[in-house]
Design a protein around this motif. Structure first.
Motif, mmCIF file in Angstrom:
data_model
loop_
_atom_site.group_PDB
_atom_site.id
_atom_site.type_symbol
_atom_site.label_atom_id
_atom_site.label_comp_id
_atom_site.label_asym_id
_atom_site.label_seq_id
_atom_site.Cartn_x
_atom_site.Cartn_y
_atom_site.Cartn_z
ATOM 1 N N LEU A 112 2.559 -12.711 1.944
ATOM 2 C CA LEU A 112 1.400 -13.463 2.273
ATOM 3 C C LEU A 112 1.916 -14.939 2.526
ATOM 4 O O LEU A 112 1.400 -15.660 3.340
ATOM 5 N N LEU A 161 -4.004 -9.008 8.135
ATOM 6 C CA LEU A 161 -3.313 -9.475 7.048
ATOM 7 C C LEU A 161 -3.779 -8.909 5.744
ATOM 8 O O LEU A 161 -3.552 -9.229 4.718
ATOM 9 N N MET A 162 -4.778 -7.838 5.751
ATOM 10 C CA MET A 162 -5.549 -7.441 4.592
ATOM 11 C C MET A 162 -4.988 -6.828 3.636
ATOM 12 O O MET A 162 -5.216 -7.025 2.251
ATOM 13 N N GLU A 163 -3.654 -6.063 3.915
ATOM 14 C CA GLU A 163 -3.230 -5.632 2.744
ATOM 15 C C GLU A 163 -1.806 -6.322 2.276
ATOM 16 O O GLU A 163 -0.988 -6.126 1.299
ATOM 17 N N TYR A 164 -1.739 -7.617 2.853
ATOM 18 C CA TYR A 164 -0.686 -8.548 2.235
ATOM 19 C C TYR A 164 -1.079 -9.219 1.206
ATOM 20 O O TYR A 164 -2.103 -9.759 1.075
ATOM 21 N N SER A 165 0.167 -9.468 0.472
ATOM 22 C CA SER A 165 -0.419 -10.192 -1.219
ATOM 23 C C SER A 165 0.940 -10.854 -1.482
ATOM 24 O O SER A 165 2.100 -10.801 -0.887
ATOM 25 N N PRO A 194 -7.054 0.964 7.766
ATOM 26 C CA PRO A 194 -7.903 1.002 9.043
ATOM 27 C C PRO A 194 -8.025 -0.449 9.830
ATOM 28 O O PRO A 194 -8.234 -0.639 11.136
ATOM 29 N N HIS A 195 -8.497 -1.224 8.707
ATOM 30 C CA HIS A 195 -8.768 -2.537 9.427
ATOM 31 C C HIS A 195 -7.719 -3.342 9.889
ATOM 32 O O HIS A 195 -7.748 -4.131 10.993
ATOM 33 N N PRO A 218 0.869 -1.217 0.028
ATOM 34 C CA PRO A 218 -0.018 -0.005 -0.219
ATOM 35 C C PRO A 218 0.836 1.271 -0.075
ATOM 36 O O PRO A 218 1.836 1.283 0.634
ATOM 37 N N ALA A 250 -12.964 -11.407 6.390
ATOM 38 C CA ALA A 250 -11.828 -10.642 5.736
ATOM 39 C C ALA A 250 -11.001 -10.782 6.967
ATOM 40 O O ALA A 250 -11.046 -10.809 8.101
ATOM 41 N N SER A 251 -9.640 -10.993 6.562
ATOM 42 C CA SER A 251 -8.768 -10.943 7.487
ATOM 43 C C SER A 251 -8.288 -9.592 7.691
ATOM 44 O O SER A 251 -7.329 -9.144 7.263
ATOM 45 N N GLY A 252 -8.495 -9.144 8.929
ATOM 46 C CA GLY A 252 -8.138 -7.768 9.338
ATOM 47 C C GLY A 252 -6.556 -7.596 9.444
ATOM 48 O O GLY A 252 -6.171 -6.874 8.548
#
Lengths: 313, 573, 143
Positions: free
Chosen positions: A221, A213-217, A128-129, A64, A209-211
């Protein structure tokens, strides 16, 4: 020189990375398969977790824009490194019966690293999550570390104050009241560490939704998933070593020890599938108050027991 | 009041009207000028105590018309106030929202689509057109292109920031919230809610809808009468038998057609099967929200036989396409009757088990009772229908009040509960499922022989108001025909349109963990509770959707601990 | 065939996007999770964040309000990824093709930002769950 090479082998291949990695992915398959069966479903094939990791390694890594890049990328690696070391140490204790004084303390520190890594990684995600997930993980860690340490104190008292794993592994505290209490509380702490229901408060599995780890890919991940799988090896092994009389590596002892490991895995899955999720303040109260009091009681019992030489206390 | 008394009462306001028209099928039309609209509306709502259904805006050649439809449930009469706005350049009519919260949304919608002003409306913001829709293009006007193309080309290449028009601002809440939900993998209907909170308590709630706006009412104006049922069954996936039925009733009313008896019974069977399907689906979702995923899997598993049956009869699991003007398209072959009866027995067994488990479970009692209460008074002010209304003690049900299909011939009960909380709504839905099973059995056994449709040639000019009891409430369709083969105007009102705004009454004062289950209890046309978040006054998000979901489940668990009872485990299969 | 694609076929994680659908397709997608169809057997998992997804299951004819969201989600999905247009509306606007608020269909919106996007079409109104599974499997094996 050879010592250095051996160490490298232990960490990288057996019982380190490759071994723990493979065993861990198989263990995570067991968890998914059993959960599916409980829900009247068939569930995934055995190699599924391996496919998952391979696929993730092939995807692009998106960071991000506002994220703290270096921490974001380092966090999963820190976590994995911690678990890897933990696993290596525990297996080495089992296999070679080598230990060093104070290695229990090292183990405790290493066990905190994955949770710290979660907190670091999600805080660095600028989402935020993820931030909510991070704050919950922090609270959860504060909750269960205390009972976990107290449980270890119980065990250490039983060994007469010895601080090395080999000595601890010689005995089977679970055949005493305080030991059994300590084992059960530690089991729940491990459940929380693994992020399994009822404590999957920071990051939920399956549909939600995984709070954290949400932004990892992509590969990052994958590292998280691998770390989690490795925890499925290291943490039950920790329980076996400390409470269930160690992990024997020869003959019947080996079979018996594998049974112990499987038993813990089964208990974790059972608890996971028969409970709904807890709220964070409830979880904290559960650990600090209920588990904490029980553990203090256990410490008292075991102190009395070892002073007066009553083994079953 | 009975119908005679109602007719006499209406005469009281005769002097303010142009005319009173009594039409067959228990319909009354009151024609008046725009200036008298407020008074007549107030009269109907407060003196006659009729229930507001919806308002229809029409662009006629020389004027604008706004039709206010009311339902007098005791006699099943539909009273429509047909107002004429003569000033085409600045059309305006006084808002009735100040005394009738149920009318807030529809006035905003008419403003968006037709450009009619409603002075004194408390909250005239854009409702259903997208943020980037230009301000003075009104799609439902006749001079708009037919079908209307987007006036200034597609905005697809514009970046997101430019698509936030000032016309849609978040409401000025005392503690403003941003609603940015995570996109939930279970349902993704893109609507979202904004909650204002004070600590743990919700103080206000607002909702944005426009993600689902497809312009159906405009599309129907370009379709022929017999093509419309296919379109309207795709308004919503779960009410897809009710919408076409309501539409077809409206057209049959215009043309004075009565379908043959067998068709009426077939329609009944299909609609009741749909009701069972919908309620069981809802129950699974509700279970998921409060943390019982096993219930979710279990309920959806037992939904499958109903879908199989529907597929066997109509050819599709959803979207049946089985009604047409004059009757039905597909017949139920007599060989299928034993299978239907057998399946009903099976489903009834499972439902009985489920109902006993729910009604007796102390955790569910503690979790759902007293939560999300919609009082009877609020239910009337927001003009809610369906299980939402019946759970607040309002005994309204289109199947009994304004009978259609074969409902008048069958033996069944309207289920009501007085408490108005989420538990009551669950009970109403579950018991209704049992009633539906009863009805299907009766209908199948009594299925008369004969044709399933009459031939229809022309639809004469006229107006019709058709309604059906969808699983979520009353579906209302108003159709105006001018003798050609297309509708001049077709107004569609789905039940969720009035049920959803009642959140304002039932969520305010609730604690955050209870919000998801309260929102789900209204069974909005698929879980619109997706996009839901709570933030504090600095607009920092403190709870996102899964957090709220989690709080909801945590509360269940806390209660379970306090009560110390077993986790709900349905027996199996 | 590269190993990436091979692994992708064995573990396709999907993210569901509704751009203004009537929910028939969406119910059928959720149905895939339930015991009768159980897509976890194929490694298919519904994930909660587009960043974890390999495939986007898009339903709906894309309304004007939903279009920017769809583009954002596509950008957030790490490549390689496949976009599945599920249902008649997503494939070619379906019965709503003349609606004034519809800017789709899905492939038009996606190709604006990525002309080389991989898009697969699963028609039906709604497509049966078996058809969806078959569509996903076929698309993946054609990669």
């Amino acid at each position: 020189m050879t010592q250095a090479l051996w160490s490298l082998f232990w960490i990288a291949v057996f019982p380190g990375f490759l071994f723990t990695f493979s065993l861990g992915l198989v263990a995570s398959w067991v968890v998914r398969k059993v959960s599916a069966l409980v829900q009247w479903r068939v569930g995934p094939p055995v190699l599924q977790p391996f496919y998952d990791v391979a696929k993730l390694l092939g995807k692009e890594i998106l960071v991000p824009e506002d994220a703290q890049r270096s921490v974001f990328m380092a966090a999963p690696l820190i976590g994995m490194a911690g678990v890897l070391l933990l696993s290596t140490i525990l297996w080495r204790t089992a296999i070679a019966e080598e230990a060093f004084v104070g290695d229990v303390i090292v183990v405790i520190y290493l066990m905190v690293l994955p949770s710290l890594a979660f907190i670091l990684g999600s805080s660095a995600s600028a989402s935020p999550h993820a931030a909510i997930g991070a704050s919950r993980e922090m609270k959860l860690v504060m909750g269960y570390e205390l009972p976990l340490v107290l449980a270890l104190v119980v065990v250490i008292v039983k060994t007469g104050g010895q601080l090395n794993l080999a000595a601890i592994a010689q005995q089977t505290p679970v055949y005493s009241i305080s030991g059994m209490l300590a084992f059960l509380v530690s089991l729940l702490c491990i459940q929380a560490k693994l992020g399994f229901v009822p404590f999957d408060i920071a990051e939920s599995e399956t549909e939600i939704a995984s709070g954290v780890l949400m932004e990892y890919s992509g590969a990052l991940l994958a590292v998280w998933k691998v770390m989690h799988a490795m925890m499925l090896v290291a943490l039950p092994l920790f329980l076996v070593t400390v409470f269930l009389g160690g992990f024997g590596t020869t003959g019947w002892s080996l079979v018996w020890s594998i049974g112990k490991y499987v038993l813990i895995l089964v208990l974790l899955i059972l608890i996971k599938n028969t409970n709904p999720r807890m709220r964070i303040d409830q979880a904290m109260r559960f650990f600090w108050v209920y588990c904490g009091i029980v553990m203090v009681l256990a410490v008292v019992l075991t102190t009395i027991g070892s002073y007066y030489d009553i083994n079953w206390l | 009041m009975n119908q005679q008394e109602l007719n006499e009462k209406i005469v009281e306001v005769e002097d303010k009207l142009i005319a009173i028209e009594q039409r067959p099928g228990n319909r009354i039309f009151l024609l008046c000028e725009a200036e008298s609209s407020y008074t007549i509306n107030r009269f109907l709502f407060e003196d006659v105590q009729a229930r507001f259904v919806i308002a229809t805006g029409i662009d006629s050649d020389d004027c604008f018309e706004v039709l206010y439809h009311y339902s007098y449930d005791q006699t099943g009469c539909v009273i429509t106030i047909n107002t004429y706005i003569r000033d085409r350049d600045n059309p305006s009519i006084e808002s009735i929202a100040p005394f009738l919260p149920a009318a807030e949304w529809i006035e905003r919608e008419i403003h968006d689509l037709l450009g009619i002003d409603f002075p004194n409306h408390p909250d005239m913001r854009r409702l259903i057109l997208s943020d980037d829709w230009p301000d003075d293009v009104y799609p439902l006007r006749k001079d708009a292109e037919k079908p209307t193309k987007r006036p200034d080309g597609d905005p697809v290449s514009r970046p997101i920031e430019q698509t936030q028009s000032p016309a849609r601002r978040t409401i000025q809440l005392s503690k403003p919230i941003i609603a940015v939900g995570p996109l939930h993998p279970l349902q993704e209907e893109m609507e979202f809610f904004q909650l204002a909170v004070d600590g743990e308590i919700v103080t206000d709630i607002d909702m944005r809808i426009s993600y689902n706006h497809r312009g159906i009412e405009k599309i129907t104006e370009s379709l022929q009468f017999d093509q419309v049922p296919f379109l309207v069954s795709r308004i919503c996936g779960i009410c897809s038998a009710s919408h076409p039925l309501a539409y077809v009733r409206a057209v049959e009313e215009i043309a004075g057609i009565t379908p043959p008896e067998r068709a009426l019974y077939v329609r009944t069977i299909i609609n009741e099967l749909e009701r069972i399907h919908s309620h069981v689906l809802w129950f699974g979702l509700a279970g998921h929200f409060i943390g019982y995923d096993t219930v979710f899997m279990w309920a959806w598993k037992y939904r499958e036989p109903v879908l199989d049956l529907l597929e066997e009869i109509t050819g599709n699991r959803n979207n049946y396409g089985n009604v047409k003007v004059g009757g039905c398209r597909e017949d139920i072959p007599n060989e299928l009757k034993p299978r239907i009866l057998k399946d009903m027995d099976e489903i009834e067994r499972k439902m009985d088990m489920l109902i006993k488990a729910v009604l007796d479970d102390p955790i569910l009692h503690a979790r759902l009772k007293g939560v999300g209460i919609l009082t009877k008074l609020d239910a009337i002010r927001y003009a809610v229908t369906g299980p939402t209304a019946r759970a607040s003690g309002l005994p309204i049900d289109v199947r009994r009040d304004d009978p259609y299909a074969a409902y008048a011939d069958l033996n069944w009960n309207v289920i009501t509960q007085p408490e108005g909380d989420v538990f009551a709504k669950a009970v109403v839905r579950l018991l209704e499922t049992l009633e539906s099973i009863k009805m299907i059995r009766q209908a199948v056994k009594r299925l008369p022989d004969g044709p399933i449709a009459v031939e229809v040639r022309e639809i004469p000019p006229g107006e019709g108001c058709g309604r059906a009891e969808a699983p979520r409430g009353e579906t209302f369709h108003y159709v105006r025909s001018d003798g050609s083969n297309r509708p001049v105007r077709h107004k569609i009102r789905a039940p969720s349109y009035v049920n959803v705004p009642s959140f304002k009454a039932s969520c305010i004062g609730e604690r955050i963990p209870d919000v998801t289950i309260t929102l789900a209890a209204v069974d909005p046309c698929y879980s619109c509770t997706e996009r839901l978040a709570v933030a504090d006054e600095n607009s920092k998000i403190t709870h996102d959707y899964e957090a709220l979901l989690q709080l909801s489940r945590d509360k269940t668990d806390r209660i379970r601990e306090e009560i110390g009872s077993q986790h709900l485990k349905p027996e199996d299969s | 065939m590269s190993w990436r694609i091979r692994a992708l076929k064995k573990s396709p994680w999907v993210f569901h996007v509704n751009t203004g659908a009537c929910n028939n397709c969406d119910i059928e997608i959720v149905d895939l999770l339930t015991p009768r169809f159980d897509v976890e057997r194929f490694g298919i998992k519904l994930v909660g964040s587009p960043r974890h997804a390999d495939a986007l299951l898009v339903t709906g004819a894309v309304t004007a309000q939903a279009a920017p969201r769809l583009r954002e989600i596509y950008r957030q999905t790490p490549k390689p990824c496949v976009v599945f247009a599920i249902g008649a509306c997503a494939c070619d606007k379906g019965i709503f093709h003349s609606g004034y608020h519809i800017v789709g269909p899905v492939d038009k919106i996606i190709r604006e930002i990525d002309p080389n996007a991989i898009i697969a079409y699963v028609p039906g109104c709604p497509p049966k769950p078996e058809a969806m599974i078959s569509g996903v499997v076929k698309a993946l094996s054609a990669l």
